[in-house]
Every structure is written in C-alpha cells, then in structure tokens.
Scaffold this motif. Structure first.
Motif, PDB file in Angstrom:
ATOM      1  N   GLY A  87      10.626  -2.598  -3.244  1.00 14.06           N
ATOM      2  CA  GLY A  87       9.736  -1.900  -4.171  1.00 14.06           C
ATOM      3  C   GLY A  87       9.337  -2.782  -5.333  1.00 14.06           C
ATOM      4  N   GLY A  88       8.674  -2.179  -6.300  1.00 18.58           N
ATOM      5  CA  GLY A  88       8.259  -2.916  -7.486  1.00 18.58           C
ATOM      6  C   GLY A  88       7.072  -3.829  -7.260  1.00 18.58           C
ATOM      7  N   MET A  89       6.356  -3.645  -6.146  1.00 17.20           N
ATOM      8  CA  MET A  89       5.193  -4.479  -5.864  1.00 17.20           C
ATOM      9  C   MET A  89       3.952  -3.797  -6.441  1.00 17.20           C
ATOM     10  SD  MET A  89       6.007  -5.634  -1.928  1.00 17.20           S
ATOM     11  CE  MET A  89       6.433  -3.973  -1.391  1.00 17.20           C
ATOM     12  N   SER A  90       3.269  -4.473  -7.329  1.00 17.79           N
ATOM     13  CA  SER A  90       2.075  -3.933  -7.980  1.00 17.79           C
ATOM     14  C   SER A  90       0.901  -4.845  -7.685  1.00 17.79           C
ATOM     15  CB  SER A  90       2.299  -3.811  -9.490  1.00 17.79           C
ATOM     16  OG  SER A  90       1.131  -3.334 -10.135  1.00 17.79           O
ATOM     17  N   VAL A  91      -0.130  -4.310  -7.059  1.00 18.26           N
ATOM     18  CA  VAL A  91      -1.304  -5.105  -6.717  1.00 18.26           C
ATOM     19  C   VAL A  91      -2.556  -4.395  -7.221  1.00 18.26           C
ATOM     20  CG1 VAL A  91      -0.237  -6.156  -4.695  1.00 18.26           C
ATOM     21  CG2 VAL A  91      -1.510  -4.021  -4.438  1.00 18.26           C
ATOM     22  N   TRP A  92      -3.605  -5.193  -7.427  1.00 24.38           N
ATOM     23  CA  TRP A  92      -4.903  -4.654  -7.833  1.00 24.38           C
ATOM     24  C   TRP A  92      -5.863  -4.734  -6.671  1.00 24.38           C
ATOM     25  CZ3 TRP A  92      -5.985  -2.107 -12.254  1.00 24.38           C
ATOM     26  CH2 TRP A  92      -5.071  -2.228 -13.312  1.00 24.38           C
ATOM     27  N   SER A  93      -6.629  -3.676  -6.490  1.00 17.73           N
ATOM     28  CA  SER A  93      -7.678  -3.658  -5.495  1.00 17.73           C
ATOM     29  C   SER A  93      -8.922  -3.045  -6.133  1.00 17.73           C
ATOM     30  CB  SER A  93      -7.238  -2.855  -4.264  1.00 17.73           C
ATOM     31  OG  SER A  93      -8.154  -3.026  -3.201  1.00 17.73           O
ATOM     32  N   LEU A  94      -9.984  -2.916  -5.335  1.00 21.34           N
ATOM     33  CA  LEU A  94     -11.235  -2.358  -5.839  1.00 21.34           C
ATOM     34  C   LEU A  94     -11.661  -1.189  -4.966  1.00 21.34           C
ATOM     35  CD1 LEU A  94     -13.286  -5.571  -6.673  1.00 21.34           C
ATOM     36  CD2 LEU A  94     -12.419  -3.893  -8.302  1.00 21.34           C
ATOM     37  N   CYS A  95     -11.886  -0.050  -5.585  1.00 19.18           N
ATOM     38  CA  CYS A  95     -12.382   1.125  -4.885  1.00 19.18           C
ATOM     39  C   CYS A  95     -13.767   0.810  -4.326  1.00 19.18           C
ATOM     40  CB  CYS A  95     -12.444   2.302  -5.853  1.00 19.18           C
ATOM     41  SG  CYS A  95     -13.433   3.683  -5.263  1.00 19.18           S
ATOM     42  N   GLU A  96     -13.945   0.992  -3.034  1.00 18.12           N
ATOM     43  CA  GLU A  96     -15.222   0.649  -2.425  1.00 18.12           C
ATOM     44  C   GLU A  96     -16.304   1.684  -2.695  1.00 18.12           C
ATOM     45  OE1 GLU A  96     -14.885   2.261   2.142  1.00 18.12           O
ATOM     46  OE2 GLU A  96     -14.004   0.310   1.697  1.00 18.12           O
ATOM     47  N   HIS A  97     -15.931   2.832  -3.261  1.00 17.59           N
ATOM     48  CA  HIS A  97     -16.923   3.862  -3.564  1.00 17.59           C
ATOM     49  C   HIS A  97     -17.627   3.614  -4.900  1.00 17.59           C
ATOM     50  CE1 HIS A  97     -14.083   6.443  -0.932  1.00 17.59           C
ATOM     51  NE2 HIS A  97     -15.004   5.873  -0.178  1.00 17.59           N
ATOM     52  N   HIS A  98     -16.898   3.046  -5.867  1.00 20.05           N
ATOM     53  CA  HIS A  98     -17.482   2.813  -7.178  1.00 20.05           C
ATOM     54  C   HIS A  98     -17.300   1.373  -7.668  1.00 20.05           C
ATOM     55  CE1 HIS A  98     -16.438   7.173  -6.999  1.00 20.05           C
ATOM     56  NE2 HIS A  98     -17.657   7.295  -7.487  1.00 20.05           N
ATOM     57  N   MET A  99     -16.611   0.555  -6.869  1.00 16.77           N
ATOM     58  CA  MET A  99     -16.349  -0.841  -7.220  1.00 16.77           C
ATOM     59  C   MET A  99     -15.638  -0.952  -8.572  1.00 16.77           C
ATOM     60  SD  MET A  99     -19.786  -2.714  -5.732  1.00 16.77           S
ATOM     61  CE  MET A  99     -19.128  -4.377  -5.975  1.00 16.77           C
ATOM     62  N   LEU A 100     -14.708  -0.031  -8.788  1.00 15.28           N
ATOM     63  CA  LEU A 100     -13.858  -0.063  -9.972  1.00 15.28           C
ATOM     64  C   LEU A 100     -12.422  -0.348  -9.542  1.00 15.28           C
ATOM     65  CD1 LEU A 100     -15.248   2.959 -12.040  1.00 15.28           C
ATOM     66  CD2 LEU A 100     -15.447   0.527 -12.597  1.00 15.28           C
ATOM     67  N   PRO A 101     -11.622  -0.945 -10.446  1.00 12.29           N
ATOM     68  CA  PRO A 101     -10.253  -1.327 -10.065  1.00 12.29           C
ATOM     69  C   PRO A 101      -9.347  -0.134  -9.800  1.00 12.29           C
ATOM     70  CG  PRO A 101     -11.009  -2.539 -12.002  1.00 12.29           C
ATOM     71  CD  PRO A 101     -11.996  -1.444 -11.777  1.00 12.29           C
ATOM     72  N   MET A 102      -8.364  -0.371  -8.938  1.00 13.07           N
ATOM     73  CA  MET A 102      -7.268   0.571  -8.760  1.00 13.07           C
ATOM     74  C   MET A 102      -5.977  -0.239  -8.685  1.00 13.07           C
ATOM     75  SD  MET A 102      -7.976   1.865  -4.826  1.00 13.07           S
ATOM     76  CE  MET A 102      -8.375   0.726  -3.498  1.00 13.07           C
ATOM     77  N   ASN A 103      -4.969   0.236  -9.401  1.00 12.08           N
ATOM     78  CA  ASN A 103      -3.669  -0.403  -9.397  1.00 12.08           C
ATOM     79  C   ASN A 103      -2.766   0.334  -8.424  1.00 12.08           C
ATOM     80  OD1 ASN A 103      -0.684  -0.437 -11.069  1.00 12.08           O
ATOM     81  ND2 ASN A 103      -1.660  -2.369 -10.571  1.00 12.08           N
ATOM     82  N   LEU A 104      -2.206  -0.399  -7.470  1.00 14.33           N
ATOM     83  CA  LEU A 104      -1.409   0.207  -6.409  1.00 14.33           C
ATOM     84  C   LEU A 104       0.037  -0.273  -6.495  1.00 14.33           C
ATOM     85  CD1 LEU A 104      -3.961  -0.355  -3.493  1.00 14.33           C
ATOM     86  CD2 LEU A 104      -3.725   1.674  -4.950  1.00 14.33           C
ATOM     87  N   GLN A 105       0.961   0.662  -6.679  1.00 17.47           N
ATOM     88  CA  GLN A 105       2.389   0.358  -6.638  1.00 17.47           C
ATOM     89  C   GLN A 105       2.890   0.611  -5.219  1.00 17.47           C
ATOM     90  OE1 GLN A 105       4.872   1.775  -9.924  1.00 17.47           O
ATOM     91  NE2 GLN A 105       3.013   2.492 -10.948  1.00 17.47           N
ATOM     92  N   VAL A 106       3.439  -0.423  -4.612  1.00 17.39           N
ATOM     93  CA  VAL A 106       3.764  -0.380  -3.191  1.00 17.39           C
ATOM     94  C   VAL A 106       5.276  -0.446  -2.972  1.00 17.39           C
ATOM     95  CG1 VAL A 106       3.348  -1.462  -0.945  1.00 17.39           C
ATOM     96  CG2 VAL A 106       1.594  -1.604  -2.742  1.00 17.39           C
ATOM     97  N   THR A 107       5.769   0.423  -2.101  1.00 19.85           N
ATOM     98  CA  THR A 107       7.161   0.386  -1.667  1.00 19.85           C
ATOM     99  C   THR A 107       7.190   0.432  -0.144  1.00 19.85           C
ATOM    100  OG1 THR A 107       7.897   1.566  -3.656  1.00 19.85           O
ATOM    101  CG2 THR A 107       9.424   1.487  -1.805  1.00 19.85           C
ATOM    102  N   ALA A 108       7.932  -0.482   0.450  1.00 20.33           N
ATOM    103  CA  ALA A 108       8.046  -0.531   1.909  1.00 20.33           C
ATOM    104  C   ALA A 108       9.504  -0.421   2.314  1.00 20.33           C
ATOM    105  CB  ALA A 108       7.440  -1.828   2.457  1.00 20.33           C
TER     106      ALA A 108
END
Length: 209
Positions: A87-108
């Motif tokens: 856990g503790g993985m934080s990545v940035w991506s871009l929403c393809e609907h509005h091209m605005l950032p989204m911060n995603l906290q990921v746990t596998a």
C-alpha cells in the motif's frame, strides 16, 4: 464516497497498451499558445513567456511513463497461505472526460504461490497505467490484470481510492468526495475471510494517510 467492486475477466491484449503516437511538443506548444490567446491572455507577457513550451514538455513526459514490463518475481518455495499487501502507492492520472488530474491511492494484495513479486514493481505498474488519459475503474482493472500475468494466477485484489478534480473543483465542487474501486479475483472472490482481511488492512492504510 462511491464504491465499485468488480470481478476479473479475461485480460484483453489492449489492457497494457497506452498512448502510441509520438508527441510533437512543438505542435502542442503552438496549441497551448493559441489556447492562451483564446482565453484572453497574452502569451508574450511576463509570467507566460515560455509557458506553452513548459506545458508541452509536461504532456510529453506525463504520457511517456516507464514501462511496466520489468516486473520481477523471486522464488520463495516455503511460502503458503500468506497474504501480502503493498500500500501507500500514490499516483497521478488525468480524467479523460475533463482532462483534469485525479490522485489515486493504490493498494494491491496477493497470495504468493512459490514466488514473490519485487516490491518496487507494484509502484512501477501503477505509474505505467496512470500515465495516460484514464478513468479510475479501468485503471483498477488494468493494474489487477497486469499483476495476474506477472504472478501467474488470479489470487489478486487491487483497491484504489481516488480524488478527482473534475468533481472537486468543477461541477458540484465537493472537495471531500472520494471514489473507491475494488477488483478482486481468485481466492479474494471466494474466501470471505481473506477478502475481509484485505479490505480491513486497506482501509486502515488509507485512514492513516
């Protein structure tokens, strides 16, 4: 908070594919220059000088993440029935609907079967699929399906909690809104105790952040 839970399907070949076109940064800079003009700005004024080039360089870097193909497994023949959570993985991506950032906290999480995955690879896989125009639901599935291929079985669960600026800074402007997606397969879909352990530990990690 929005929660979505999905079960795995057969991994499509396109799941690993990302942007393939070579990005013409000069052309992109020209388009940003034009956008500034259309917004009533003067691209030549102090503060905006060089902005189109900087924005174009960022787009090229963001849409060209390191590959996820370097995932490495190590033999650990004595493992059995152990739950591993990264856990503790934080990545940035871009929403393809509005091209605005989204911060995603990921746990596998996964159950090793004779092999363990190099821990740093989880972060690389998450970054690889985040570096494109995305939706959180697809991102969650892509990470899980890629891990299926790396580990060689479906005893994998991936949970993602996202903050979407398309919801926080536009539209309803709800800054505290969070979206949670969970993709579980194999034993995580059939063993309620294992599934609950994963969700409990995952929410605990998020609560501590």
């Amino acid at each position: 908070m929005t929660t979505s839970i999905a079960s795995p399907a057969a991994a499509p070949t396109a799941a690993v594919a990302g942007p393939t076109a070579v990005i013409d940064t000069g052309r992109v800079a020209g388009l940003i220059h034009q956008l500034l003009v259309e917004l009533g700005e003067n691209p030549a004024r102090e503060g905006l000088t060089g902005t189109p080039d900087r924005v174009a360089a960022w787009w090229r870097a963001f849409l060209s993440p390191d590959g996820a193909e370097t995932a490495t497994c190590f033999t650990e023949s004595q493992l059995g029935g152990q739950l591993v959570i990264v856990g503790g993985m934080s990545v940035w991506s871009l929403c393809e609907h509005h091209m605005l950032p989204m911060n995603l906290q990921v746990t596998a999480g996964y159950v090793p079967d004779g092999e363990v995955v190099g821990l740093s690879k989880f972060g690389r896989i998450a970054q690889h699929f985040a570096g494109r125009l995305q939706v959180q639901e697809r991102f969650t599935r892509q990470v899980a399906e890629y891990l299926n291929g790396v580990i060689g079985h479906e005893n994998i669960a991936v949970a993602v909690r996202g903050v979407h600026l398309c919801m926080s800074m536009r539209g309803v402007r709800m800054e505290e809104a969070r979206t949670t997606t969970v993709h579980s397969g194999g034993r995580f879909g059939t063993d309620p105790v294992l599934s609950q352990q994963f969700l409990t530990l995952t929410t605990g990690l998020w609560g501590a952040s």
